[in-house]
Design a protein around this motif. Structure first.
Motif, PDB file in Angstrom:
ATOM      1  N   PHE A 147      49.549  35.180  39.862  1.00 51.07           N
ATOM      2  CA  PHE A 147      49.909  36.555  39.536  1.00 51.07           C
ATOM      3  C   PHE A 147      48.714  37.493  39.660  1.00 51.07           C
ATOM      4  CE2 PHE A 147      51.365  39.646  36.055  1.00 51.07           C
ATOM      5  CZ  PHE A 147      52.147  40.371  36.934  1.00 51.07           C
ATOM      6  N   GLU A 148      47.565  37.069  39.178  1.00 52.40           N
ATOM      7  CA  GLU A 148      46.381  37.929  39.239  1.00 52.40           C
ATOM      8  C   GLU A 148      45.954  38.173  40.685  1.00 52.40           C
ATOM      9  OE1 GLU A 148      45.094  39.561  36.743  1.00 52.40           O
ATOM     10  OE2 GLU A 148      46.647  38.691  35.459  1.00 52.40           O
ATOM     11  N   GLY A 149      45.974  37.124  41.496  1.00 55.46           N
ATOM     12  CA  GLY A 149      45.627  37.291  42.904  1.00 55.46           C
ATOM     13  C   GLY A 149      46.584  38.216  43.625  1.00 55.46           C
ATOM     14  N   TYR A 150      47.852  38.081  43.297  1.00 53.33           N
ATOM     15  CA  TYR A 150      48.880  38.945  43.882  1.00 53.33           C
ATOM     16  C   TYR A 150      48.645  40.402  43.512  1.00 53.33           C
ATOM     17  CZ  TYR A 150      53.462  41.311  43.802  1.00 53.33           C
ATOM     18  OH  TYR A 150      54.484  42.214  43.926  1.00 53.33           O
ATOM     19  N   LEU A 151      48.391  40.681  42.239  1.00 55.78           N
ATOM     20  CA  LEU A 151      48.159  42.057  41.810  1.00 55.78           C
ATOM     21  C   LEU A 151      46.928  42.654  42.478  1.00 55.78           C
ATOM     22  CD1 LEU A 151      48.916  41.835  37.980  1.00 55.78           C
ATOM     23  CD2 LEU A 151      50.385  42.803  39.762  1.00 55.78           C
TER      24      LEU A 151
END
Length: 284
Positions: A83-87
């Motif tokens: 999720f963090e990489g996506y954001l």
């Protein structure tokens, strides 16, 4: 003809079934560039949120893109969604493509079964759109599987009815999603060599009951343009559907916004009109 609407169902390298392909590296960037080229006003990157611990597949059912996740027992086991990489990737694309509205999203598989596991992510306030998808059905007392595999083990009409009967349970069992996606998902892998071409008419009442459940919940139905079906917006409007979303389900730039002009004209003929912002639902 109205200008193109938002493509509200697209995947990039942050989805497991696209990111496992080495050629998908940088797909989010290429999809944004393609959207600008096409004149799309907005994209919603609805990456897969699949929280099943595992599911069964038969050889060849998942395709090369997902084979790396199949273990020796014939079960798919996915890594956690980054999720963090996506954001971070979303923020970079917003910087690089200021002329394009870029929204966050997830395609949440079986939300009625896995809502508790998704609470932290969905309550973060960082997700603009949650699409709900029904991908899995029970295989036996222990396993679940996709229709593609289930068709190898059950009669085709039995699988289709099982899929349609699960939709109202999914709608009643979750309030975490706002759009029901690709209601014809089980028809995509319909076993034509065994059962002949798919005909929705024998399953009309099942589709209509499912659509009524979605409509009564106040949610939108997706017009998934991977395959245009005129009976979907017709039955949806007849069963009280008030809102639609458009999604190509693209996993790469080549199919972004595929068939959108035709889909928009089709939906318009049933009384649906665009909202104020490009990503707004079309309503009637």
């Amino acid at each position: 003809m109205t200008d193109l609407t938002a493509d509200a169902h697209v995947h990039s390298e942050w989805s497991w079934d696209a990111g496992s392909d080495p050629s998908s590296a940088g797909a989010m960037d290429r999809m944004c560039a393609r959207a600008v080229q096409l004149g799309l006003p907005a994209l919603v990157f609805t990456e897969h949120l699949d929280l099943e611990e595992s599911w069964r597949v038969d050889p060849g059912d998942i395709g090369e893109h997902g084979q790396r996740y199949v273990d020796g027992s014939g079960h798919v086991r996915l890594p956690p969604f980054d999720f963090e990489g996506y954001l971070d990737a979303i923020e970079r694309r917003r910087h690089d493509y200021p002329e394009l509205r870029i929204l966050t999203g997830v395609e949440f598989g079986q939300p009625h079964l896995w809502g508790a596991k998704a609470t932290a992510l969905l309550s973060s306030g960082l997700i603009d759109r949650v699409n709900g998808s029904l991908h899995m059905l029970p295989f036996d007392d222990q396993d679940r599987t996709e229709p593609t595999t289930l068709y190898r083990h059950r009669q085709a009409d039995e699988v289709m009815w099982a899929y349609l009967e699960e939709i109202p349970r999914m709608v009643a069992g979750s309030d975490s999603f706002v759009v029901f996606t690709h209601i014809d998902y089980a028809a995509r892998s319909w076993p034509v060599p065994v059962a002949g071409p798919f005909d929705p008419r024998p399953f009309e009442e099942g589709f209509r009951v499912a659509m009524r459940a979605i409509a009564d919940s106040g949610r939108a139905l997706e017009m998934n343009t991977r395959g245009l079906q005129s009976w979907i917006p017709q039955w949806w409007s007849e069963e009280g559907g008030r809102a639609v979303s458009f999604g190509s389900d693209a996993h790469g730039p080549d199919t972004l916004a595929a068939h959108f002009p035709e889909a928009m004209s089709m939906v318009e003929s049933f009384g649906f009109r665009p909202g104020r912002k490009p990503e707004d639902f079309w309503t009637r």
